[in-house]
Scaffold this motif. Structure first.
Motif, PDB file in Angstrom:
ATOM      1  N   VAL A 235       7.411  49.110  -9.868  1.00  9.02           N
ATOM      2  CA  VAL A 235       7.347  48.620 -11.252  1.00  9.02           C
ATOM      3  C   VAL A 235       6.935  47.141 -11.330  1.00  9.02           C
ATOM      4  N   LEU A 236       7.669  46.287 -10.623  1.00  3.48           N
ATOM      5  CA  LEU A 236       7.378  44.844 -10.749  1.00  3.48           C
ATOM      6  C   LEU A 236       5.971  44.483 -10.246  1.00  3.48           C
ATOM      7  N   PRO A 237       5.528  45.002  -9.089  1.00  2.00           N
ATOM      8  CA  PRO A 237       4.157  44.679  -8.669  1.00  2.00           C
ATOM      9  C   PRO A 237       3.105  45.177  -9.672  1.00  2.00           C
ATOM     10  N   LEU A 238       3.350  46.347 -10.284  1.00  2.00           N
ATOM     11  CA  LEU A 238       2.395  46.838 -11.281  1.00  2.00           C
ATOM     12  C   LEU A 238       2.307  45.865 -12.463  1.00  2.00           C
ATOM     13  N   ILE A 239       3.462  45.374 -12.864  1.00  8.39           N
ATOM     14  CA  ILE A 239       3.483  44.399 -13.972  1.00  8.39           C
ATOM     15  C   ILE A 239       2.693  43.148 -13.567  1.00  8.39           C
ATOM     16  N   LEU A 240       2.925  42.705 -12.336  1.00  5.22           N
ATOM     17  CA  LEU A 240       2.220  41.505 -11.856  1.00  5.22           C
ATOM     18  C   LEU A 240       0.707  41.739 -11.861  1.00  5.22           C
ATOM     19  N   LYS A 241       0.326  42.918 -11.398  1.00  3.71           N
ATOM     20  CA  LYS A 241      -1.095  43.238 -11.301  1.00  3.71           C
ATOM     21  C   LYS A 241      -1.721  43.338 -12.696  1.00  3.71           C
ATOM     22  N   PHE A 242      -0.976  43.922 -13.588  1.00  3.04           N
ATOM     23  CA  PHE A 242      -1.490  44.179 -14.929  1.00  3.04           C
ATOM     24  C   PHE A 242      -1.650  42.888 -15.733  1.00  3.04           C
ATOM     25  N   PHE A 243      -0.682  41.985 -15.610  1.00  5.27           N
ATOM     26  CA  PHE A 243      -0.692  40.798 -16.474  1.00  5.27           C
ATOM     27  C   PHE A 243      -1.274  39.542 -15.835  1.00  5.27           C
ATOM     28  N   THR A 244      -1.479  39.574 -14.527  1.00 10.03           N
ATOM     29  CA  THR A 244      -1.982  38.348 -13.879  1.00 10.03           C
ATOM     30  C   THR A 244      -3.108  38.715 -12.916  1.00 10.03           C
ATOM     31  N   ASN A 245      -3.739  37.686 -12.349  1.00 10.08           N
ATOM     32  CA  ASN A 245      -4.770  38.003 -11.345  1.00 10.08           C
ATOM     33  C   ASN A 245      -4.232  37.788  -9.924  1.00 10.08           C
ATOM     34  N   LYS A 246      -2.917  37.785  -9.786  1.00 15.47           N
ATOM     35  CA  LYS A 246      -2.328  37.574  -8.456  1.00 15.47           C
ATOM     36  C   LYS A 246      -2.278  38.898  -7.689  1.00 15.47           C
ATOM     37  N   LYS A 247      -2.348  38.774  -6.373  1.00 14.60           N
ATOM     38  CA  LYS A 247      -2.259  39.980  -5.540  1.00 14.60           C
ATOM     39  C   LYS A 247      -0.792  40.210  -5.167  1.00 14.60           C
ATOM     40  N   PRO A 248      -0.240  41.372  -5.554  1.00 12.42           N
ATOM     41  CA  PRO A 248       1.197  41.597  -5.345  1.00 12.42           C
ATOM     42  C   PRO A 248       1.669  41.409  -3.902  1.00 12.42           C
ATOM     43  N   VAL A 249       0.893  41.907  -2.918  1.00 13.69           N
ATOM     44  CA  VAL A 249       1.389  41.821  -1.535  1.00 13.69           C
ATOM     45  C   VAL A 249       1.456  40.357  -1.097  1.00 13.69           C
ATOM     46  N   GLU A 250       0.383  39.626  -1.431  1.00 15.99           N
ATOM     47  CA  GLU A 250       0.346  38.208  -1.068  1.00 15.99           C
ATOM     48  C   GLU A 250       1.472  37.444  -1.792  1.00 15.99           C
ATOM     49  N   TYR A 251       1.641  37.778  -3.053  1.00 18.99           N
ATOM     50  CA  TYR A 251       2.687  37.117  -3.852  1.00 18.99           C
ATOM     51  C   TYR A 251       4.049  37.363  -3.216  1.00 18.99           C
ATOM     52  N   PHE A 252       4.244  38.612  -2.795  1.00 16.58           N
ATOM     53  CA  PHE A 252       5.523  38.998  -2.181  1.00 16.58           C
ATOM     54  C   PHE A 252       5.748  38.221  -0.875  1.00 16.58           C
ATOM     55  N   LEU A 253       4.710  38.194  -0.031  1.00 18.48           N
ATOM     56  CA  LEU A 253       4.869  37.511   1.260  1.00 18.48           C
ATOM     57  C   LEU A 253       5.161  36.030   1.048  1.00 18.48           C
ATOM     58  N   ASN A 254       4.496  35.457   0.046  1.00 17.75           N
ATOM     59  CA  ASN A 254       4.749  34.041  -0.237  1.00 17.75           C
ATOM     60  C   ASN A 254       6.159  33.783  -0.760  1.00 17.75           C
ATOM     61  N   MET A 255       6.800  34.816  -1.257  1.00 15.10           N
ATOM     62  CA  MET A 255       8.171  34.666  -1.757  1.00 15.10           C
ATOM     63  C   MET A 255       9.196  34.851  -0.645  1.00 15.10           C
ATOM     64  N   GLY A 256       8.698  35.099   0.590  1.00 15.44           N
ATOM     65  CA  GLY A 256       9.581  35.448   1.708  1.00 15.44           C
ATOM     66  C   GLY A 256      10.826  34.572   1.846  1.00 15.44           C
ATOM     67  N   HIS A 257      10.646  33.254   1.842  1.00 18.74           N
ATOM     68  CA  HIS A 257      11.819  32.366   2.038  1.00 18.74           C
ATOM     69  C   HIS A 257      12.873  32.611   0.965  1.00 18.74           C
ATOM     70  N   ALA A 258      12.391  32.743  -0.271  1.00 20.65           N
ATOM     71  CA  ALA A 258      13.345  32.895  -1.381  1.00 20.65           C
ATOM     72  C   ALA A 258      14.059  34.245  -1.287  1.00 20.65           C
ATOM     73  N   LEU A 259      13.297  35.301  -0.965  1.00 15.57           N
ATOM     74  CA  LEU A 259      13.922  36.627  -0.930  1.00 15.57           C
ATOM     75  C   LEU A 259      14.934  36.709   0.218  1.00 15.57           C
ATOM     76  N   ALA A 260      14.560  36.110   1.357  1.00 16.47           N
ATOM     77  CA  ALA A 260      15.510  36.119   2.490  1.00 16.47           C
ATOM     78  C   ALA A 260      16.754  35.302   2.139  1.00 16.47           C
ATOM     79  N   THR A 261      16.556  34.193   1.422  1.00 20.40           N
ATOM     80  CA  THR A 261      17.713  33.373   1.040  1.00 20.40           C
ATOM     81  C   THR A 261      18.588  34.115   0.031  1.00 20.40           C
ATOM     82  N   ALA A 262      17.944  34.835  -0.890  1.00 15.27           N
ATOM     83  CA  ALA A 262      18.716  35.596  -1.881  1.00 15.27           C
ATOM     84  C   ALA A 262      19.571  36.634  -1.166  1.00 15.27           C
ATOM     85  N   PHE A 263      18.984  37.316  -0.188  1.00 15.23           N
ATOM     86  CA  PHE A 263      19.738  38.341   0.544  1.00 15.23           C
ATOM     87  C   PHE A 263      20.909  37.698   1.292  1.00 15.23           C
TER      88      PHE A 263
END
Ligand code: ASP
Length: 406
Positions: A235-263
């Motif tokens: 769901v969230l990557p589809l929203i990202l793809k639909f509303f922005t020109n960002k690439k979901p996989v790249e966006y996700f990988l770039n969020m790595g530090h934050a997601l690991a810290t959240a966990f």
């Protein structure tokens, strides 16, 4: 170069998490003794949250330029958060109805955990009253983030209306903001060690409930995790793809530090500094949007928590053999959404606000005792999705007319 170091740190955090899990299981005493290293990392993050929220919100608001944009941006941000949270609750309700994790499970160990029984349940009026802090320093000292956001929004807005007099004050907060972001960069260097110590400690402390994860609570945990994964990966990557020109996989990988810290921290608020760093610096989202949307998101946008609350409530109903019809499930939809908004970005907050959901449909509060043993783990999973949802919100709001036109 910086990106390369970032990659090493991410690999370090993942390795730290794996070492932490293994160490927590097999060298528990040692990992319990080095837990303080994790606490140091967590405290370092918490230390900068208050100045970060105040400075980044003020800078974000003053950067909007035109004060009329403030209302529209706030409205769009809140609408976006409501819609995505709504989606996640629906996914949770569908998953729990299909998988039926509570059917055939005996009601076991039901009790009301202390954290829940001690919390005073809030009425809607309390929430509204809490928005305006009678003492802004008290709000800051006690980590009451929402009133702090309201104060910073108002303060930032007013600074743009007093002309020359406001300029040095704005420059002051711009400087604070930049300094805090630099501090975040430093703290991230310690993340691999911090992650290892925190995960090692928590696994060592909860070794016994890991058996529960693979026995009576297995199907329930799986239901939460499947729902979270569906929302996070589809769901969230589809929203990202639909509303922005960002690439979901790249966006996700770039969020790595934050997601690991959240966990690792199970706290959206403590993760906020790193979320901002990843969104602004790695994913190149307009600072004006990110510095405004993310603090708000860390407090009110909790897709993972909302999904979890819906699954947990229906799981408890299934265990007690209470059949909830479509009307009751609608109430769960509404209350889980509201309860997630009301939950603070701290560990276990979602489980505490579940009282609201259970009470609304007349389910026994003791039901929380059934799922408490595994909350330390599911809390981490849902916090990761909460932060992922916030980061997508920043990219989407960046693409609204307020930011794309001058
Ligand atoms: N720990 C979560 C967060 O900080 C809130 C929750 O308990 O669901 O996002």
């Amino acid at each position: 170069m910086i990106r390369k170091i970032g990659n090493y740190i991410l690999i370090g955090m993942i390795a730290g998490a794996i070492l932490g899990i293994l160490g927590g299981l097999y060298l528990s005493d040692f990992f319990l003794s080095i837990q303080f290293i994790g606490t140091l990392f967590l405290n370092a993050l918490k230390m900068i949250v208050v100045p970060l929220i105040v400075a980044s919100m003020i800078v974000g608001v003053t950067n909007l330029g035109d004060i009329t944009k403030l209302g529209r941006t706030t409205g769009k941000t809140i609408l976006f958060y409501f819609i995505t949270t709504g989606f996640s609750v629906v996914i949770g309700i569908i998953a729990v109805n299909i998988i039926q994790p509570g059917n055939g499970v005996e009601s076991f160990g039901a009790y009301i955990p202390e954290l829940v029984s001690e919390s005073k349940s809030k009425t809607f009026l309390d929430v509204i009253l809490g928005l305006i802090p009678p003492n802004v320093f008290d709000a800051a000292a006690n980590g009451k983030v929402l009133p702090l956001i309201v104060f910073s929004l108002l303060f930032g807005a007013v600074l743009t209306t007093i002309g020359e007099k406001g300029k040095p004050v704005i420059a002051f907060f711009v400087g604070i903001n930049a300094a805090i972001m630099k501090l975040v960069n430093w703290i991230i260097y310690f993340a691999p060690l911090g992650v290892m110590a925190l995960i090692g400690g928590i696994v060592a402390e909860n070794r016994s409930s890991i058996e529960e994860l693979v026995s009576s609570l297995a199907l329930y945990s799986l239901t939460v995790i499947i729902g979270l994964l569906f929302h996070a990966i589809i769901v969230l990557p589809l929203i990202l793809k639909f509303f922005t020109n960002k690439k979901p996989v790249e966006y996700f990988l770039n969020m790595g530090h934050a997601l690991a810290t959240a966990f690792t921290t199970a706290s959206s608020s403590a993760t906020l500094p790193i979320t901002m760093e990843c969104v602004e610096e790695k994913n190149d989202v307009d600072e004006r949007a990110a510095s405004f949307v993310l603090p708000l998101g860390a407090t009110i946008n909790m897709d993972g928590t909302a999904l979890y609350e819906a699954v947990a409530a229906l799981f408890i109903a299934q265990i007690y053999g209470i059949d909830l019809g479509i009307g009751q499930q609608m109430i769960i939809f509404l209350t889980a959404t509201l309860a997630s908004i009301g939950a603070a970005g701290i560990p276990h907050a979602g489980t505490v606000t579940m009282v609201f959901v259970l009470t609304a449909v007349g389910l026994p509060l003791e039901g929380i005792g059934l799922i408490w043993a595994i909350d330390w783990f599911l809390d981490r999973c849902r916090t990761t999705v909460n932060v992922w949802g916030d980061s997508i919100g920043a990219a989407v709001i960046e693409n609204t007319k307020e930011f794309t036109t001058k």
